[in-house]
Each structure stands twice: as C-alpha cells, then as structure tokens.
Design an enzyme around this catalytic site. Structure first.
Site, mmCIF file in Angstrom:
data_model
loop_
_atom_site.group_PDB
_atom_site.id
_atom_site.type_symbol
_atom_site.label_atom_id
_atom_site.label_comp_id
_atom_site.label_asym_id
_atom_site.label_seq_id
_atom_site.Cartn_x
_atom_site.Cartn_y
_atom_site.Cartn_z
ATOM 1 N N SER A 130 0.792 -1.230 0.000
ATOM 2 C CA SER A 130 0.000 0.000 0.000
ATOM 3 C C SER A 130 0.825 1.282 0.000
ATOM 4 O O SER A 130 0.253 2.362 -0.170
ATOM 5 C CB SER A 130 -0.947 0.018 1.197
ATOM 6 O OG SER A 130 -1.987 -0.887 0.968
ATOM 7 N N LYS A 181 0.275 3.375 -2.964
ATOM 8 C CA LYS A 181 -0.907 4.256 -3.090
ATOM 9 C C LYS A 181 -0.526 5.739 -3.048
ATOM 10 O O LYS A 181 -1.250 6.590 -3.557
ATOM 11 C CB LYS A 181 -1.913 3.935 -1.978
ATOM 12 C CG LYS A 181 -2.510 2.528 -2.099
ATOM 13 C CD LYS A 181 -3.315 2.147 -0.861
ATOM 14 C CE LYS A 181 -3.847 0.728 -0.951
ATOM 15 N NZ LYS A 181 -4.496 0.285 0.291
ATOM 16 N N TYR A 221 -4.198 -2.409 -10.029
ATOM 17 C CA TYR A 221 -4.013 -2.223 -8.573
ATOM 18 C C TYR A 221 -3.118 -3.322 -7.989
ATOM 19 O O TYR A 221 -2.157 -3.041 -7.274
ATOM 20 C CB TYR A 221 -5.393 -2.197 -7.896
ATOM 21 C CG TYR A 221 -5.337 -2.243 -6.387
ATOM 22 C CD1 TYR A 221 -5.065 -1.089 -5.642
ATOM 23 C CD2 TYR A 221 -5.526 -3.437 -5.701
ATOM 24 C CE1 TYR A 221 -5.006 -1.143 -4.265
ATOM 25 C CE2 TYR A 221 -5.468 -3.489 -4.315
ATOM 26 C CZ TYR A 221 -5.198 -2.343 -3.600
ATOM 27 O OH TYR A 221 -5.121 -2.392 -2.232
ATOM 28 N N TYR A 227 -4.350 3.600 8.256
ATOM 29 C CA TYR A 227 -5.693 3.017 8.476
ATOM 30 C C TYR A 227 -6.189 3.349 9.877
ATOM 31 O O TYR A 227 -6.043 4.486 10.309
ATOM 32 C CB TYR A 227 -5.668 1.499 8.225
ATOM 33 C CG TYR A 227 -4.908 1.169 6.974
ATOM 34 C CD1 TYR A 227 -5.431 1.547 5.734
ATOM 35 C CD2 TYR A 227 -3.673 0.556 7.007
ATOM 36 C CE1 TYR A 227 -4.735 1.282 4.566
ATOM 37 C CE2 TYR A 227 -2.967 0.293 5.837
ATOM 38 C CZ TYR A 227 -3.509 0.657 4.643
ATOM 39 O OH TYR A 227 -2.821 0.411 3.492
ATOM 40 N N VAL A 278 1.273 -3.651 3.868
ATOM 41 C CA VAL A 278 1.297 -4.933 4.573
ATOM 42 C C VAL A 278 2.562 -5.757 4.284
ATOM 43 O O VAL A 278 2.756 -6.803 4.885
ATOM 44 C CB VAL A 278 0.055 -5.823 4.328
ATOM 45 C CG1 VAL A 278 -1.176 -5.241 4.986
ATOM 46 C CG2 VAL A 278 -0.154 -6.092 2.852
HETATM 47 N N1 GLN Z 1 -2.401 -5.179 -1.833
HETATM 48 C C1 GLN Z 1 -2.889 -5.173 -0.486
HETATM 49 C C2 GLN Z 1 -4.386 -5.352 -0.477
HETATM 50 O O1 GLN Z 1 -5.006 -4.891 -1.405
HETATM 51 C C3 GLN Z 1 -2.519 -3.851 0.138
HETATM 52 C C4 GLN Z 1 -2.960 -3.722 1.556
HETATM 53 C C5 GLN Z 1 -1.996 -2.960 2.410
HETATM 54 O O2 GLN Z 1 -0.810 -2.869 2.147
HETATM 55 N N2 GLN Z 1 -2.495 -2.456 3.526
HETATM 56 O O3 GLN Z 1 -4.950 -5.922 0.396
#
Ligand code: GLN
Length: 333
Positions: free
Chosen positions: A88, A91, A215, A267, A285
C-alpha cells in the site's frame, strides 16, 4: 503594572529562546546505526501478512532504515539493500500521479477523511453510497487506479505508474514482482468485492477486473528502503527532488498528500502513528513505511512483522525513536 506575559512563569530553560542544533550527517548516521542495532535485538517482531500467500514466507527477522537528506546524500542501515513488496505504500505514488493529472476532480469520487476502519473494510462503503473515505484505504486506491486507467490500456497505465516511480527515485531498476501480483489476484476476493460494489454505484468507470489488475500489480512493486527514501523526496522538498531542484509536482499537491498520509496513512492506526511519530507516513502490509520530515528528510523503513491493524510493528517503533532522537515533527520547528 508592567505586563510580563507568561514568560516569567516558565523555568529559564523553557522561557529562553531555544535554538535547535542542526543534526550533522555523522550524528544522523549514529542515530540510524543505534536504531538498527536496537531493532535487530527486538524479540517481539509482529506477524507477517498471510492473506497474500506470497508474502507469508518472508523472514520476519529483517529490518532496514534509510534517509535521504536535502543535499541528496543517503544514510541507511540494516537490510537496506533487500527489496520488499511495497504494497500500500504504492498508493502514495498513484495518488500523486492521479492528482497531477486530474487535479481536484478526483475528490468527487473519493473522500479525504480518516476511516477509522481496517484497510479492506466494506461496511463503510455501503453506508456512504460507494464513495470511499480516502485514497489510502483499498477502495479509495482502487478508484485512484481507475482514474489512471481511464485513458489507457491496463498495461500502459501500469507502465505510467512505474515510469513515475523511476523518475521519482531516479532508478529504472525498480520492478514489479509478478508472483506477488498473481498471488494477490488469485486470493483478492475482498478487493474484488469492493471494486464490483463501487462499479455498481458508478464510482468506478472502468471494468472492475481491469482496475484490479493494475491495482494488484502496483501493490506488487518491490523496492529497497533506499529506493523508497529516494522516491519520497518530492514529498519532503515541496514537490522537488531536492530543495529548489527539479520540480515534479505542485507544492500544494504535495502538502495535500502529506496531510492525507498523516491523517489516513496507517488506516485505523493513523491517530496512533501521528501521536507517536508526528510525521506523515504511509504503510503497507509488506512491512514498509514511507515517512516524511518536511524540509529535512524522506525516510524509508521496513520490517515485515505487522501489528494488529496491519502496520509494521518495528518500523513504526523505529520511526518513533527516530522522531524522538532527531526532534523531527510536523508539529514543531
Ligand atoms: N495489496 C494489499 C491489499 O489490497 C494492500 C494492503 C496494504 O498494504 N495495507 O490488500
């Protein structure tokens, strides 16, 4: 009676003008070395993400920290040459690309409020008629990806994301791990649900399968902390790759991205990160965090074990220590 204001109530050391010494590269190097040593000795390392099968086998005994400074120099320690899945953290780069391209119109399709919910939550999306709370939860990031995709074929959209990261990091060796992308696609049932749901509301304009494909692939980009710290320079230096150097984004847009990182980048752990670290940060993650000390440094940190809300346990702790020891904070000068 002469007014002396509040100053006479304060102890001398507080009332006196405090000028913070600038940290030398040697002092920063020492701080980074100490933090890496302390993190290597840490027994409680969190748990690696298992819902993306390809990430489940990553060795949790890894840690790395890297800083890029205004003069372009880099300080790093630990496993700083080991690539990891940025997940993520990507993003941030897709948001920058979409904002640079579409400007304010992006905000008609995605909000700017912290969610207080897990990154893959579906509940809030239903309450709020298919408009995701912010661009850093999965639903919001899928919308951002959809806008990048709108005038492209999926392959070209992905190429644009990668080219942008290459430009930011000044490094064309950064690649996507196809096994991680496949692993995510094969098991991404929640993300597929989010995308279909948003398509039903008209928030997504492209085919959900195509937006998801792009994505999953941008989440599967691998980078080292050094590459991450370089790619984050534009956020530390007001849209430029160095102070007063090559501009890659409008200053205003980079300030907006930093604000979103501070309020939404972790988050339902965003408040805690802002409280403890006091710097904009975005986690993934894979265990990576990109943090920004405006004007001072772009910081990449990584350790694969996660805490309960899916943010790297040791990278969060290490950034707290770094902020404490350097005095860096967006709430102080
Ligand atoms: N690719 C992971 C997902 O879509 C990204 C989630 C994350 O890094 N928090 O669940």
């Amino acid at each position: 009676m002469e007014s002396r204001g509040l100053a006479h109530h304060l102890p001398r050391s507080v009332a006196g003008r405090y000028v913070k010494p600038t940290l030398s590269a040697a002092a920063l190097d020492e701080i980074v070395r100490e933090i890496c040593a302390e993190m290597a000795a840490e027994a409680e390392r969190g748990a690696v993400a298992t819902y993306i099968p390809e990430l489940a086998g990553v060795d949790p005994n890894q840690f790395a920290l890297a800083l890029t400074l205004p003069d372009g120099s880099m300080i790093s320690g630990g496993d700083a040459a080991t690539p990891f899945s940025i997940q993520s953290v990507s993003k941030v780069f897709t948001l920058a690309l979409a904002l640079g391209r579409d400007g304010e119109s992006l905000w008609k399709r995605v909000g700017r409020e912290p969610s207080g919910d897990p990154f893959n939550s579906i509940v809030q999306l239903e309450y709020e008629q298919g408009i995701p709370r912010n661009p850093f939860i999965n639903a919001g990031a899928i919308v951002v990806t959809d806008t990048i995709l709108s005038s492209h074929k999926p392959k070209d959209a992905l190429g644009e994301v990668l080219d942008f990261i290459h430009l930011l990091a000044d490094d064309t060796s950064i690649v996507i791990d196809p096994d991680v992308a496949r692993s995510e696609r094969d098991t991404g049932f929640r993300n597929t649900a989010l995308a279909n749901f948003m398509r039903a509301y008209g928030t997504l304009r492209c085919q959900p399968g195509e937006a998801l494909g792009v994505y999953f692939h941008h989440c599967a980009i691998t980078m080292t902390v050094r590459q991450l710290a370089k790619a984050g320079r534009f956020l530390a230096f007001d849209g430029c790759l160095s102070p007063g150097g090559q501009r890659v984004m409008a200053a205003r847009a980079t300030r907006q991205i930093n604000a979103l990182m501070l309020t939404c980048g972790h988050y339902d752990g965003s408040g805690e990160f802002a409280f403890k670290v006091g710097l904009p940060g975005k986690s993934g993650v894979g265990g990576g965090i990109l943090a920004i000390a405006p004007g001072k440094a772009a910081i990449g940190c990584w350790s694969p074990g996660l805490n309960k809300v899916g943010n790297s346990k040791l990278a969060s702790r290490a950034l707290e220590m770094l902020a404490e020891r350097t005095g860096w904070s967006v709430f102080a000068n």
